[in-house]
Design a protein around this motif. Sequence first.
Motif, short mmCIF file in Angstrom:
data_model
loop_
_atom_site.label_atom_id
_atom_site.label_comp_id
_atom_site.label_asym_id
_atom_site.label_seq_id
_atom_site.Cartn_x
_atom_site.Cartn_y
_atom_site.Cartn_z
N GLY A 107 0.71 -1.27 -0.06
CA GLY A 107 -0.06 0.10 -0.03
C GLY A 107 0.96 1.23 -0.04
N HIS A 108 0.27 2.54 -0.81
CA HIS A 108 1.01 3.34 -0.63
C HIS A 108 0.62 4.41 0.27
CE1 HIS A 108 2.55 1.78 -4.62
NE2 HIS A 108 3.53 2.76 -4.71
N LEU A 109 1.63 5.53 0.53
CA LEU A 109 1.40 6.41 1.34
C LEU A 109 1.83 7.83 0.67
CD1 LEU A 109 0.90 8.56 4.12
CD2 LEU A 109 3.39 7.67 4.63
N VAL A 123 12.07 11.20 6.73
CA VAL A 123 12.97 10.55 7.56
C VAL A 123 11.94 9.54 8.58
CG1 VAL A 123 14.74 10.22 9.33
CG2 VAL A 123 15.02 11.48 7.23
N GLY A 124 10.91 10.32 9.15
CA GLY A 124 9.99 9.70 10.04
C GLY A 124 9.33 8.75 9.37
N ILE A 125 8.91 8.91 8.00
CA ILE A 125 8.24 7.80 7.14
C ILE A 125 9.13 6.61 6.91
CG2 ILE A 125 7.38 7.27 4.83
CD1 ILE A 125 5.90 10.33 5.30
N GLU A 126 10.24 7.01 6.70
CA GLU A 126 11.28 5.80 6.39
C GLU A 126 11.53 4.94 7.71
OE1 GLU A 126 15.01 5.48 3.18
OE2 GLU A 126 15.16 6.93 4.69
N MET A 127 11.69 5.64 8.84
CA MET A 127 11.88 5.03 10.16
C MET A 127 10.79 4.16 10.44
SD MET A 127 14.07 7.82 12.15
CE MET A 127 14.03 6.80 13.71
N GLY A 129 9.27 2.22 8.61
CA GLY A 129 9.34 1.05 7.92
C GLY A 129 8.91 1.15 6.14
N PHE A 130 8.67 2.35 5.92
CA PHE A 130 8.27 2.42 4.41
C PHE A 130 9.40 2.60 3.56
CE2 PHE A 130 4.40 4.08 6.48
CZ PHE A 130 3.29 3.53 5.51
N ILE A 168 5.52 16.31 -2.02
CA ILE A 168 4.73 15.20 -1.63
C ILE A 168 5.30 14.11 -1.53
CG2 ILE A 168 2.50 13.99 -1.89
CD1 ILE A 168 1.64 16.02 -3.99
N CYS A 169 5.75 13.37 -0.54
CA CYS A 169 6.24 12.26 -0.07
C CYS A 169 5.67 10.93 -0.61
CB CYS A 169 6.58 11.95 1.51
SG CYS A 169 7.79 10.63 1.63
N MET A 170 6.29 10.25 -1.58
CA MET A 170 5.46 9.15 -1.95
C MET A 170 6.30 7.78 -1.61
SD MET A 170 4.69 8.01 -5.88
CE MET A 170 4.04 6.29 -6.48
N ALA A 171 5.38 7.01 -0.57
CA ALA A 171 6.15 5.86 -0.10
C ALA A 171 5.29 4.79 -0.08
CB ALA A 171 6.36 6.10 1.48
N ARG A 172 5.89 3.38 0.17
CA ARG A 172 5.13 2.07 0.05
C ARG A 172 5.60 1.28 1.00
NH1 ARG A 172 6.27 -1.24 -5.57
NH2 ARG A 172 8.12 -1.67 -4.29
N LYS A 173 4.56 0.51 1.41
CA LYS A 173 4.82 -0.43 2.57
C LYS A 173 5.61 -1.85 1.76
CE LYS A 173 2.15 -3.30 5.89
NZ LYS A 173 1.03 -3.52 6.65
N PRO A 174 6.46 -2.13 2.43
CA PRO A 174 7.14 -3.38 1.57
C PRO A 174 6.15 -4.45 1.22
CG PRO A 174 8.20 -2.70 3.60
CD PRO A 174 7.03 -2.08 3.69
N LEU A 175 6.42 -4.97 0.08
CA LEU A 175 5.65 -6.10 -0.74
C LEU A 175 5.82 -7.37 -0.01
CD1 LEU A 175 7.14 -5.17 -4.20
CD2 LEU A 175 4.58 -4.51 -3.50
N THR A 176 4.69 -8.20 -0.46
CA THR A 176 4.72 -9.66 0.12
C THR A 176 5.34 -10.08 -1.39
OG1 THR A 176 2.93 -9.30 1.52
CG2 THR A 176 3.52 -11.67 0.69
#
Length: 430
Positions: A107-109, A123-127, A129-130, A168-176
Amino acid sequence: MSFTLHLGDCLEVLRTLPDDSIDSVVTDPPYGIRFMGKSWDGADIEQRAAYRAGMPSHAEACGPNGGHRSVAAEAGKYDLTPKGMRAFQAFTLEWASECLRVLKPGGHLLSFAAARTYHHMAVGIEMAGFEIRDQIMWVFGSGFPKSHNLKGDRAGWGTALKPAHEPICMARKPLTGTVADNVQRHGTGAINIDACRVEAVDAERLAKHWDRETTIDMRGGNFVGGRSGGVLQTTEASALGRWPANLVHDGSPEVVAMFPAEAGASAPVKGSEPTANGFSGSVAYSGMMGRVQGAFHGDSGSAARFFYCAKASRKDRNEGLHSGVTPAVATSATMRNIEDADWSARNGNHHPTVKPTDLMAYLCRLVTPAGGLVLDPFTGSGSTGKAAIREGFRFIGCELDPEYLTIARARIEHEVTQQALKNQQPDLFG
């Protein structure tokens, strides 16, 4: 099309949502600069941190280490010191960690930020786990410089540039597994390219944002701007439109004039002999080869090749609300006028940072599967919810301020009604 709005601290609300239940998060959180003195960009964060400090470890609002005064108590202050920025980063880590938990794998943020504090938010978003996937820039021409201008022998010197973009930060939860596996299992992990392609020939539409002095000549596929002197050229592209880019603009003359007429560079690319596609792909620096005119990786047409969306109009802000005809500030208002205006006394949507629905709809469409569930932990006046409903998505929003939540509900309910009217089948038998 369904939506749910929660009144309260987004962290407490998010903790009630099940794991892996949200398809996308599209949000505009506090920027950590105490914008216009608003409590949600400072004092509320401090109050929550003070509450955390005084409660036993079993309280829901406390962190994993029990009651303690988090450095996030200082987040939101107009404080760019290392301590202040660590606080803002810790605040981001808190809400981003909950968003990571409730998002489905892949899922994307998408999260807006201020230019000065974006890096700490990212950095907070990356820390949390994104994976940081990209940064989208929304470029506009209507920003006001908030500068302290010097006098005397230092006249002409100041302290700030004119704001012209929001990142706009574009981040993603790790895939399965692989992307294909993840999309097959969860519906998330990829972005909807075709649904967000930019119209191949949109000069006429873009011209609507220009001033009355603009002259249009569509016969040759071009039009020439008025005051700005900008020239927009459009050429044929894919039948589906141009590939969406990590840049969005507001279509204003100031922004359009910043783009060269050719795509990719203001001077022709130097390369080898052109092929059937117009460019061989090799680049030379010796000057021995001729210039390849118009060779810009198959793209062309100044600012028209990017998605564009103006800032929220008065109509967009106030749809579904009772509002007067007199704006809170004049069109030529300074930043000081805007800050001093009595926004709360005006009918309609008086939230100071309303994002345009068209922009939020584009972002929701980019990262949300068909019929998916969009979450906005910082709902404000409801632009993300309104956009999600317009695009046929479901929506969950959190808002701390009861007054803003009332505005958000009215705007979203109005959009639900509008979409229902559009979807009604005509009664053939009258």
